[in-house]
Design a protein around this motif. Structure first.
Motif, short mmCIF file in Angstrom:
data_model
loop_
_atom_site.label_atom_id
_atom_site.label_comp_id
_atom_site.label_asym_id
_atom_site.label_seq_id
_atom_site.Cartn_x
_atom_site.Cartn_y
_atom_site.Cartn_z
N THR A 160 0.85 -1.20 0.00
CA THR A 160 0.00 0.00 0.00
C THR A 160 0.88 1.24 0.00
O THR A 160 1.88 1.32 0.72
CB THR A 160 -0.92 0.00 1.24
OG1 THR A 160 -1.61 -1.25 1.28
CG2 THR A 160 -1.93 1.13 1.16
N THR B 80 6.12 9.18 1.19
CA THR B 80 7.12 9.99 1.90
C THR B 80 7.84 9.18 3.00
O THR B 80 8.56 9.77 3.81
CB THR B 80 6.50 11.25 2.54
OG1 THR B 80 5.58 10.83 3.57
CG2 THR B 80 5.77 12.10 1.53
N ASN C 188 -0.02 8.28 7.60
CA ASN C 188 0.16 8.78 8.98
C ASN C 188 -0.28 7.71 9.99
O ASN C 188 0.37 7.48 11.00
CB ASN C 188 -0.65 10.05 9.24
CG ASN C 188 -0.30 11.21 8.32
OD1 ASN C 188 -1.14 12.07 8.04
ND2 ASN C 188 0.93 11.25 7.83
N GLY D 122 0.68 5.57 0.11
CA GLY D 122 -0.07 6.82 0.22
C GLY D 122 0.69 7.91 -0.51
O GLY D 122 0.75 7.95 -1.74
N GLY D 123 1.34 8.79 0.25
CA GLY D 123 2.11 9.88 -0.37
C GLY D 123 3.53 9.51 -0.73
O GLY D 123 4.27 10.33 -1.26
N THR E 168 -0.30 11.17 3.40
CA THR E 168 -1.74 10.92 3.52
C THR E 168 -2.10 10.45 4.94
O THR E 168 -1.23 9.97 5.69
CB THR E 168 -2.16 9.80 2.55
OG1 THR E 168 -1.48 8.59 2.94
CG2 THR E 168 -1.83 10.15 1.10
P1 FAD Z 1 3.76 6.22 2.57
O1 FAD Z 1 5.16 6.66 2.54
O2 FAD Z 1 3.07 6.07 1.28
O3 FAD Z 1 3.65 4.85 3.38
C1 FAD Z 1 4.23 4.72 4.64
C2 FAD Z 1 3.86 3.33 5.22
O4 FAD Z 1 2.47 3.27 5.46
C3 FAD Z 1 4.16 2.19 4.28
O5 FAD Z 1 4.50 1.07 5.04
C4 FAD Z 1 2.83 1.94 3.57
O6 FAD Z 1 2.69 0.63 3.10
C5 FAD Z 1 1.85 2.23 4.69
N1 FAD Z 1 0.55 2.76 4.26
C6 FAD Z 1 0.32 3.91 3.57
N2 FAD Z 1 -1.01 4.09 3.43
C7 FAD Z 1 -1.62 3.04 4.03
C8 FAD Z 1 -2.97 2.66 4.23
N3 FAD Z 1 -3.98 3.38 3.77
N4 FAD Z 1 -3.23 1.50 4.90
C9 FAD Z 1 -2.21 0.74 5.37
N5 FAD Z 1 -0.91 1.04 5.21
C10 FAD Z 1 -0.62 2.19 4.55
N6 FAD Z 1 7.13 11.32 10.01
C11 FAD Z 1 6.81 11.65 11.28
O7 FAD Z 1 6.28 10.83 12.02
N7 FAD Z 1 7.07 12.92 11.76
C12 FAD Z 1 7.63 13.88 11.00
O8 FAD Z 1 7.87 14.98 11.47
C13 FAD Z 1 7.94 13.56 9.63
N8 FAD Z 1 8.47 14.49 8.82
C14 FAD Z 1 8.77 14.16 7.54
C15 FAD Z 1 9.31 15.14 6.71
C16 FAD Z 1 9.64 14.84 5.40
C17 FAD Z 1 10.20 15.91 4.51
C18 FAD Z 1 9.44 13.53 4.90
C19 FAD Z 1 9.78 13.17 3.48
C20 FAD Z 1 8.90 12.56 5.72
C21 FAD Z 1 8.57 12.85 7.04
N9 FAD Z 1 8.02 11.90 7.91
C22 FAD Z 1 7.69 12.22 9.19
C23 FAD Z 1 7.84 10.51 7.45
C24 FAD Z 1 6.52 10.32 6.65
O9 FAD Z 1 6.15 11.42 5.98
C25 FAD Z 1 5.38 10.04 7.52
O10 FAD Z 1 5.66 8.85 8.14
C26 FAD Z 1 4.02 9.94 6.82
O11 FAD Z 1 3.14 9.62 7.84
C27 FAD Z 1 3.91 8.90 5.71
O12 FAD Z 1 2.72 9.13 4.96
P2 FAD Z 1 2.59 8.70 3.44
O13 FAD Z 1 1.18 8.87 3.01
O14 FAD Z 1 3.60 9.36 2.60
O15 FAD Z 1 2.90 7.14 3.54
#
Ligand code: FAD
Ligand code: 2HG
Ligand code: ZN
Length: 467
Positions: free
Chosen positions: A65, A70, A142, A67-68, A138
């Motif tokens: 899966t 990140t 999160n 999301g964003g 997303t």
């Molecule tokens: P993704 O990167 O797409 O996925 C992350 C994980 O979640 C993967 O294992 C994926 O399989 C799983 N996943 C995604 N969506 C779902 C779903 N719907 N159901 C089940 N599993 C799912 N993190 C922090 O905690 N604090 C911060 O301050 C922080 N700052 C950041 C700053 C930057 C510039 C960057 C690049 C990252 C940062 N992060 C931080 C890390 C990251 O952004 C977060 O963890 C964010 O919550 C991930 O969201 P995403 O949608 O990009 O998930």
């Protein structure tokens, strides 16, 4: 019918991406890992997610899966086998309902965090989760990583902000746990198991989240400090003075903000003389601007007198406050541009942080001369991004050679200080081999049993969190 055609029947042909369209989903945010996949699919509803997972389960196809994208630990990137389907949640982006009396909002998991913050604001509420990736990460990501960020000190991490979930399980059945209850002791807490499970136990499709009152005023200050001990002393004083009004307390090594200024010269540094450490302090006040400022000035005055602070700027207006926060939020980007780095997202008790930094910095200096320490993080939560980078004296080749040794040194130190090797970013694939080093065999065994119970075919994000 081929497997990809079956997927296209569920989500529509244009929502099954292959070839060039697939490429952006195969590499992580830091360009550290690239995998392969059969396709990416973009379901538009919970029912479509369920149908996709049923097809994958029937064919024994892994589902990653995303999301964003990140993730900072390779959590959303498939492995190199090319077997996986990447399930992209971007089209699950609706706000289903806001319940003002219950102070809750129910949203789909592909909603971008910033859009949720705005929806809450427009309804007169605050959704407090805040992090630098909020423009692209997303709610599902999160939740799946139990994200933290800069407001945890006051409002808690994603787990603490969540009341209910809707999840598609590994067999493609939907669990509707979208309860908006603050009290519910009816057996094992499945919600809390799915939160932080990084897509390995189920696919989160929607969530019911807590909303808070918007504060009447906010006050932000940047402090110049000569030591981490002083930063902790100011935190102690701020906690006493402000209690729950203290909403953020961030620590940054001087080198971090020098790097931000070096990469983005339009971002000005607040002090003429360069501090060894900066702290960014924020309070939220329910009474108003004047009250907030008065409290702030009184507390900072005491801190000056006690010799804890060398200099301070208090933001005069919202723009100045935004500029100070922007410096802090730009550190990750600056580090990515300026150096090759190793990230250590560790936590230790706040009372031991100064000692941890002094001891670990000294060990790095001795074992890896020239390695650049560029620590920052959420000091109020005991969470440091103990990141290290390349320099003229410690090259990319040195870092590649010593990568594992550096990783182990810092993680061993965090462990020795009763800390964690992942405070908020999760385990993903980058830290999966670290788990047996720091988790008790019994804990790992219980986790494996949970994984088998939820996902007996091991199709959900295999190779992440546990091997
Ligand atoms: P993704 O990167 O797409 O996925 C992350 C994980 O979640 C993967 O294992 C994926 O399989 C799983 N996943 C995604 N969506 C779902 C779903 N719907 N159901 C089940 N599993 C799912 N993190 C922090 O905690 N604090 C911060 O301050 C922080 N700052 C950041 C700053 C930057 C510039 C960057 C690049 C990252 C940062 N992060 C931080 C890390 C990251 O952004 C977060 O963890 C964010 O919550 C991930 O969201 P995403 O949608 O990009 O998930
Ligand atoms: C932050 O606090 C994020 O800004 C990213 O968690 C941390 O870049 C990092 O290591
Ligand atoms: Zn962080």
């Amino acid at each position: 019918m081929s497997f990809l055609s079956s997927l296209a029947e569920v989500v529509g042909q244009k929502n099954v991406l292959t070839g060039e369209e697939l490429a952006p989903y195969l590499t992580d945010w830091r360009n550290m890992a690239t995998g392969a996949a059969q396709c990416a699919v973009k379901p538009g509803s919970t029912e479509e997610v369920a149908a996709v997972v049923k097809l994958c389960a029937g064919a024994g196809v892994p589902v990653v899966t995303q999301g964003g994208n990140t993730s900072l630990v390779g959590g959303a990137t498939p492995d190199a086998s090319g077997n996986a389907v990447i399930l992209v949640t971007a089209r699950l982006n609706k706000i289903r309902v806001i319940d003002p009396d219950n102070a809750t909002i129910t949203v789909e998991s592909g909603l971008i965090l910033q859009n949720l913050q705005e929806a809450a604001r427009n309804a007169g509420f605050l959704f407090p989760l805040s992090l630098a990736a909020e423009g692209s990460c997303t709610i599902g990501g999160n939740l799946a990583t139990n994200a933290g960020g800069t407001q945890v000190l006051r409002y808690g991490n994603m787990r603490e902000l969540t009341l209910g979930l809707e999840v598609v399980c590994a067999d493609g059945e939907i669990w509707n746990g979208l309860r908006g209850l603050r009290k519910d002791n009816t057996g094992y807490d499945l919600r809390d198991l799915f939160i932080g499970s990084e897509g390995t136990l189920g696919i989160i499709t929607a969530a019911t989240l807590k909303l808070f009152p918007q504060p009447a005023a906010k006050c932000t200050a940047m402090l110049a400090l000569s030591s981490v001990e002083n930063a902790v002393a100011v935190l102690r004083r701020a906690r006493k003075a402000f209690d729950t009004a203290l909403t953020g307390y961030e620590l940054m090594a001087g080198v971090c903000l020098d790097m931000v200024h070096g990469c983005f010269p339009q971002q000005k540094l607040p002090f003429a003389e360069k501090p060894v450490w900066y702290a960014l302090l924020e309070i939220s006040d329910s009474e108003g601007e004047e009250h907030a400022r008065g409290m702030f000035e009184a507390m900072l005055g005491e801190s000056f007198e006690a010799g804890e602070i060398d200099d301070a700027v208090i933001a005069e207006n919202i723009q100045q406050s935004k500029d100070l926060w922007h410096l802090r939020e730009s550190i990750t980007l600056a580090q990515a541009q300026a150096v090759k780095s190793i990230k250590h997202d560790i936590s230790v008790p706040v009372s031991r942080i100064a000692d941890f930094i002094a001891t670990t910095d000294a060990a790095c200096r001795t074992r890896f001369p020239g390695l650049l320490n560029m620590t920052f993080g959420h000091l109020g939560d005991g969470n440091l991004h103990y990141n290290v980078g390349t320099s003229e004296r410690f090259t990319a080749a040195d870092m590649a050679r010593d990568y594992d040794a550096i990783y182990n040194l810092v993680h061993d130190a965090a462990h020795a200080y009763a800390g964690s090797i992942s405070a908020e970013h999760g385990i993903g694939s980058f830290k999966v081999d670290e788990m047996p080093r720091y988790k008790a065999p019994r804990e790992l065994e219980l986790m494996r049993r949970i994984k088998v119970a939820f996902d007996p075919g091991n199709i959900l994000n295999p190779g992440k969190v546990l091997r």
